[in-house]
Design a protein around this motif. Structure first.
Motif, mmCIF file in Angstrom:
data_model
loop_
_atom_site.group_PDB
_atom_site.id
_atom_site.type_symbol
_atom_site.label_atom_id
_atom_site.label_comp_id
_atom_site.label_asym_id
_atom_site.label_seq_id
_atom_site.Cartn_x
_atom_site.Cartn_y
_atom_site.Cartn_z
ATOM 1 N N SER A 197 -8.912 18.919 -42.659
ATOM 2 C CA SER A 197 -7.036 18.860 -42.874
ATOM 3 C C SER A 197 -6.509 20.554 -41.858
ATOM 4 O O SER A 197 -4.620 20.263 -41.834
ATOM 5 N N SER A 198 -7.048 21.003 -41.443
ATOM 6 C CA SER A 198 -6.251 22.021 -40.435
ATOM 7 C C SER A 198 -6.238 21.575 -39.653
ATOM 8 O O SER A 198 -5.185 22.806 -38.567
ATOM 9 N N TRP A 199 -6.523 20.132 -39.221
ATOM 10 C CA TRP A 199 -6.025 19.966 -37.832
ATOM 11 C C TRP A 199 -4.886 19.303 -37.571
ATOM 12 O O TRP A 199 -5.086 18.259 -38.666
ATOM 13 N N THR A 200 -4.217 19.147 -36.591
ATOM 14 C CA THR A 200 -2.860 18.003 -36.449
ATOM 15 C C THR A 200 -3.265 16.799 -35.454
ATOM 16 O O THR A 200 -4.010 17.254 -34.900
ATOM 17 N N LEU A 201 -2.836 15.346 -35.768
ATOM 18 C CA LEU A 201 -3.362 14.211 -34.447
ATOM 19 C C LEU A 201 -1.686 14.537 -34.428
ATOM 20 O O LEU A 201 -0.562 14.329 -34.627
ATOM 21 N N LYS A 202 -2.130 14.184 -33.107
ATOM 22 C CA LYS A 202 -0.806 13.545 -32.590
ATOM 23 C C LYS A 202 -0.879 12.648 -31.413
ATOM 24 O O LYS A 202 -2.066 12.422 -30.434
ATOM 25 N N LEU A 203 -0.024 11.052 -31.338
ATOM 26 C CA LEU A 203 0.026 10.354 -30.630
ATOM 27 C C LEU A 203 0.314 10.138 -29.058
ATOM 28 O O LEU A 203 1.832 11.549 -28.966
ATOM 29 N N LEU A 204 -0.587 10.440 -27.527
ATOM 30 C CA LEU A 204 -0.661 10.733 -26.028
ATOM 31 C C LEU A 204 0.004 9.102 -25.691
ATOM 32 O O LEU A 204 0.746 9.791 -24.575
ATOM 33 N N SER A 205 -0.853 8.286 -26.354
ATOM 34 C CA SER A 205 -0.140 7.160 -25.286
ATOM 35 C C SER A 205 -0.239 5.814 -26.813
ATOM 36 O O SER A 205 -1.105 5.926 -27.221
ATOM 37 N N GLN A 206 0.551 4.445 -26.173
ATOM 38 C CA GLN A 206 0.581 3.407 -27.000
ATOM 39 C C GLN A 206 0.495 2.252 -25.465
ATOM 40 O O GLN A 206 0.335 0.753 -26.312
ATOM 41 N N ASP A 207 -0.383 2.685 -24.973
ATOM 42 C CA ASP A 207 -0.366 1.466 -23.593
ATOM 43 C C ASP A 207 -2.227 0.309 -23.946
ATOM 44 O O ASP A 207 -3.110 0.957 -24.769
ATOM 45 N N THR A 208 -1.935 -0.897 -24.464
ATOM 46 C CA THR A 208 -2.593 -1.523 -24.832
ATOM 47 C C THR A 208 -3.268 -2.480 -23.650
ATOM 48 O O THR A 208 -3.957 -3.105 -23.956
ATOM 49 N N VAL A 209 -2.703 -2.056 -21.984
ATOM 50 C CA VAL A 209 -3.485 -2.552 -20.641
ATOM 51 C C VAL A 209 -3.381 -1.133 -19.936
ATOM 52 O O VAL A 209 -2.487 -0.629 -20.171
ATOM 53 N N ILE A 210 -4.186 -1.243 -19.443
ATOM 54 C CA ILE A 210 -4.873 -0.390 -18.701
ATOM 55 C C ILE A 210 -5.819 -0.485 -17.586
ATOM 56 O O ILE A 210 -6.337 -1.619 -17.092
ATOM 57 N N GLN A 211 -5.547 0.018 -16.458
ATOM 58 C CA GLN A 211 -5.889 -0.760 -14.964
ATOM 59 C C GLN A 211 -7.683 -0.491 -15.255
ATOM 60 O O GLN A 211 -8.165 0.814 -15.347
ATOM 61 N N TYR A 212 -8.238 -1.212 -14.429
ATOM 62 C CA TYR A 212 -9.243 -0.362 -13.881
ATOM 63 C C TYR A 212 -9.707 0.714 -13.077
ATOM 64 O O TYR A 212 -8.562 0.787 -11.576
#
Length: 243
Positions: free
Chosen positions: A79-94
């Motif tokens: 519980s001492s660690w926090t989460l952070k979103l960095l991207s919500q991309d659902t499509v990525i390139q090769y």
């Protein structure tokens, strides 16, 4: 009628074979019943996550990160660690084989451990997508070589604490290394642990950082982050599905 030893042996053999088949059939039914009962009480974690996510495909819930488009979830070490979103991309390139790998990673989530207002440790997870299957050991070595080129300077060399080794994960296997990079103002968290986890034509990259002094405090947390990386079920996809 005389006694026919051959017929008697055939009858005994037939009787033995029939009994064996019946026993195996009974055992199979028992196993199937047991599996059914277990499935009633041990729900699929991916199904539970989707229900709790309420239609979101990428996000954070308490200490859990989920990413349904790329079929994985992660959990903070405690519980001492926090989460952070960095991207919500659902499509990525090769990925481009001819370019450095690190800048091509799409980073999705970051776990941070703060201490006295400063970041004492962090772990980022990202993805590279390939047009064919790649070897995780080769990729880990390429990452290490690339990072050494970035941070080593004349008179300032890195210390490789753990050369590339396998496995990094109990299911996905993969590879990892540990390196102490030259410290700088831009790279204060210079103790790096990088794990490469392959799945179909994807590789998940888990990069954890801290200082040399604090590494004994957080190395178990880094192990938990990778160890609790969960590859979500892909039963809804064909066996030859590629991302």
């Amino acid at each position: 009628m005389g006694f026919n030893l051959k017929n008697c042996m055939n009858k005994k053999k037939f009787s033995f074979d029939t009994s064996s088949i019946l026993f195996l059939a009974f055992a199979l039914v028992a196993i199937l019943v047991l599996m059914f009962e277990v499935n009633q009480y041990v729900p699929d974690q991916g199904v539970d996550l989707k229900k709790a996510a309420g239609g979101r495909t990428i996000g954070v819930m308490d200490s859990t990160y989920f990413n349904f488009p790329f079929y994985f979830s992660m959990y903070t070490p405690d519980s001492s660690w926090t989460l952070k979103l960095l991207s919500q991309d659902t499509v990525i390139q090769y990925a481009n084989y001819d370019l450095p790998l690190l800048p091509q990673v799409t980073w999705y989530v970051e776990m941070v451990r703060n201490m006295n207002g400063d970041i004492a440790a962090l772990s980022q997870t990202g993805i590279l997508k390939w047009d064919r299957k790649v070897d995780p050991v080769d990729m880990a070595i390429n990452f290490l070589s690339e990072i050494l080129d970035m941070y080593e300077t004349p008179g300032k060399s890195a210390n490789i604490l753990q050369r590339t080794i396998t496995p990094a994960h109990h299911i996905l296997q993969g590879a990892y290394w540990v390196a102490l990079l030259p410290e700088s103002r831009e790279n204060k968290l210079n103790l790096w642990v990088l794990c490469v986890l392959p799945r179909r034509n994807l590789t998940y990259i888990v990069l954890s950082k801290t200082t040399e002094k604090d590494y004994p405090l957080y190395n178990k947390s880094f192990e938990k982050i990778v160890g609790r990386f969960e590859a979500l079920s892909m039963l809804d996809k064909s066996v030859d599905f590629q991302f």
